[in-house]
Design a protein around this motif. Structure first.
Motif, PDB file in Angstrom:
ATOM      1  N   GLU A 254       0.841  -1.192   0.000  1.00  0.00           N
ATOM      2  CA  GLU A 254       0.000   0.000   0.000  1.00  0.00           C
ATOM      3  C   GLU A 254       0.883   1.250   0.000  1.00  0.00           C
ATOM      4  N   VAL A 255       0.544   2.195  -0.874  1.00  0.00           N
ATOM      5  CA  VAL A 255       1.229   3.498  -0.847  1.00  0.00           C
ATOM      6  C   VAL A 255       0.168   4.529  -0.488  1.00  0.00           C
ATOM      7  N   SER A 256       0.220   5.007   0.736  1.00  0.00           N
ATOM      8  CA  SER A 256      -0.791   5.945   1.226  1.00  0.00           C
ATOM      9  C   SER A 256      -0.278   7.378   1.096  1.00  0.00           C
ATOM     10  N   GLU A 257      -1.127   8.294   1.553  1.00  0.00           N
ATOM     11  CA  GLU A 257      -0.725   9.704   1.543  1.00  0.00           C
ATOM     12  C   GLU A 257       0.554   9.894   2.360  1.00  0.00           C
ATOM     13  N   PHE A 258       0.656   9.157   3.450  1.00  0.00           N
ATOM     14  CA  PHE A 258       1.843   9.271   4.306  1.00  0.00           C
ATOM     15  C   PHE A 258       3.116   8.959   3.511  1.00  0.00           C
ATOM     16  N   GLU A 259       3.109   7.819   2.804  1.00  0.00           N
ATOM     17  CA  GLU A 259       4.310   7.449   2.035  1.00  0.00           C
ATOM     18  C   GLU A 259       4.588   8.482   0.948  1.00  0.00           C
ATOM     19  N   ASN A 260       3.524   8.962   0.316  1.00  0.00           N
ATOM     20  CA  ASN A 260       3.746   9.949  -0.745  1.00  0.00           C
ATOM     21  C   ASN A 260       4.291  11.267  -0.181  1.00  0.00           C
ATOM     22  N   ASN A 261       3.824  11.650   1.015  1.00  0.00           N
ATOM     23  CA  ASN A 261       4.374  12.853   1.647  1.00  0.00           C
ATOM     24  C   ASN A 261       5.858  12.680   1.939  1.00  0.00           C
ATOM     25  N   MET A 262       6.197  11.489   2.411  1.00  0.00           N
ATOM     26  CA  MET A 262       7.614  11.201   2.698  1.00  0.00           C
ATOM     27  C   MET A 262       8.442  11.264   1.418  1.00  0.00           C
ATOM     28  N   ARG A 263       7.866  10.747   0.339  1.00  0.00           N
ATOM     29  CA  ARG A 263       8.580  10.785  -0.947  1.00  0.00           C
ATOM     30  C   ARG A 263       8.810  12.235  -1.368  1.00  0.00           C
ATOM     31  N   THR A 264       7.758  13.056  -1.230  1.00  0.00           N
ATOM     32  CA  THR A 264       7.881  14.456  -1.636  1.00  0.00           C
ATOM     33  C   THR A 264       8.977  15.154  -0.829  1.00  0.00           C
ATOM     34  N   LYS A 265       8.984  14.868   0.482  1.00  0.00           N
ATOM     35  CA  LYS A 265      10.002  15.494   1.346  1.00  0.00           C
ATOM     36  C   LYS A 265      11.413  15.112   0.904  1.00  0.00           C
ATOM     37  N   LYS A 266      11.539  13.914   0.388  1.00  0.00           N
ATOM     38  CA  LYS A 266      12.865  13.451  -0.048  1.00  0.00           C
ATOM     39  C   LYS A 266      13.097  13.726  -1.530  1.00  0.00           C
ATOM     40  N   ASP A 267      12.227  14.551  -2.101  1.00  0.00           N
ATOM     41  CA  ASP A 267      12.372  14.956  -3.494  1.00  0.00           C
ATOM     42  C   ASP A 267      12.247  13.767  -4.465  1.00  0.00           C
ATOM     43  N   ILE A 268      11.361  12.832  -4.086  1.00  0.00           N
ATOM     44  CA  ILE A 268      11.083  11.682  -4.967  1.00  0.00           C
ATOM     45  C   ILE A 268       9.659  11.852  -5.483  1.00  0.00           C
ATOM     46  N   LEU A 269       9.448  11.520  -6.761  1.00  0.00           N
ATOM     47  CA  LEU A 269       8.118  11.692  -7.350  1.00  0.00           C
ATOM     48  C   LEU A 269       7.057  10.897  -6.587  1.00  0.00           C
ATOM     49  N   GLU A 270       5.873  11.479  -6.441  1.00  0.00           N
ATOM     50  CA  GLU A 270       4.757  10.762  -5.832  1.00  0.00           C
ATOM     51  C   GLU A 270       4.325   9.614  -6.751  1.00  0.00           C
ATOM     52  N   LEU A 271       3.836   8.544  -6.139  1.00  0.00           N
ATOM     53  CA  LEU A 271       3.323   7.432  -6.950  1.00  0.00           C
ATOM     54  C   LEU A 271       1.866   7.698  -7.298  1.00  0.00           C
ATOM     55  N   ILE A 272       1.526   7.470  -8.536  1.00  0.00           N
ATOM     56  CA  ILE A 272       0.160   7.741  -8.972  1.00  0.00           C
ATOM     57  C   ILE A 272      -0.748   6.532  -8.715  1.00  0.00           C
ATOM     58  N   GLU A 273      -2.028   6.782  -8.725  1.00  0.00           N
ATOM     59  CA  GLU A 273      -3.026   5.728  -8.507  1.00  0.00           C
ATOM     60  C   GLU A 273      -2.998   4.742  -9.680  1.00  0.00           C
ATOM     61  N   THR A 274      -2.868   3.456  -9.375  1.00  0.00           N
ATOM     62  CA  THR A 274      -2.837   2.453 -10.454  1.00  0.00           C
ATOM     63  C   THR A 274      -3.945   1.408 -10.295  1.00  0.00           C
TER      64      THR A 274
END
Ligand code: SF4
Ligand code: SF4
Length: 179
Positions: free
Chosen positions: A135-155
């Motif tokens: 699961e990639v939730s908002e939390f993981e995507n926020n962490m990715r953004t903070k680390k300058d990694i692209l957010e994962l899109i809904e698949t």
């Protein structure tokens, strides 16, 4: 897998449990066409990185089991799920047996016969639920953004479309009838 794996059993195989026609059936399955060409040279085993770390997985042995008609032992076996699909064996086989394809054919047959390892069933359930294995939730995507990694899109819709159109979910859910 909850069923017994007989591939490493020391028990003698009973002749009446062998299926002499299995090699013929197998050679008609997509990927299994060249299996009868094997002359047991062992090149695939030497080339196999899985065999190097896990001696119970020997591609030559799996091929021999199929040719001998050990249908149930092969299809129930965890061995056919251990192949990493690296193609090292396939590139080196002097008889063009196409071992990687054979392992895939064996897994396809196993699923059709209802032998689905719990790990595979779990992976398909995760895909169905999240569109990913995790699961990639908002939390993981926020962490990715903070680390300058692209957010994962809904698949999820696309993945569920693939699972439905290929019949994979149905096959996996119906699988296990032999477990
Ligand atoms: S390398 Fe090819 S011919 Fe040799 S044992 Fe493996 S599958 Fe058989
Ligand atoms: S494709 Fe599978 S059987 Fe062949 S070398 Fe790689 S792990 Fe071993």
């Amino acid at each position: 897998m909850s069923h017994e794996d007989a591939s490493n059993s020391e028990e003698p195989i009973q002749l009446e449990q062998m299926d002499a026609n299995f090699k013929n059936v197998f050679s008609k399955v997509h990927g299994g066409e060249n299996i009868k060409r094997c002359f047991t040279c062992g090149t695939c085993s030497v080339a196999c990185p899985v065999f190097e770390v896990e001696p119970s997985y020997d591609p030559r042995k799996v091929i021999r089991m199929i040719l001998l008609g050990m249908k149930d032992e092969v299809l129930k076996s965890k061995l056919i799920w251990m192949c990493s699909g690296c193609y090292s064996c396939q590139e080196l086989c002097p008889r063009d047996v196409k071992i990687t394809n054979i392992m895939a054919a064996a897994r396809n047959l196993a699923v059709k016969e209802g032998y689905v390892p719990d790990g595979i069933r779990g992976s398909v359930e995760q895909l169905e639920k999240y569109g990913r294995l995790l699961e990639v939730s908002e939390f993981e995507n926020n962490m990715r953004t903070k680390k300058d990694i692209l957010e994962l899109i809904e698949t999820l819709p696309e993945i569920n479309g693939i699972l439905k159109n290929t019949g994979l979910t149905k096959l996996i859910k119906e699988g296990g009838k032999n477990e």
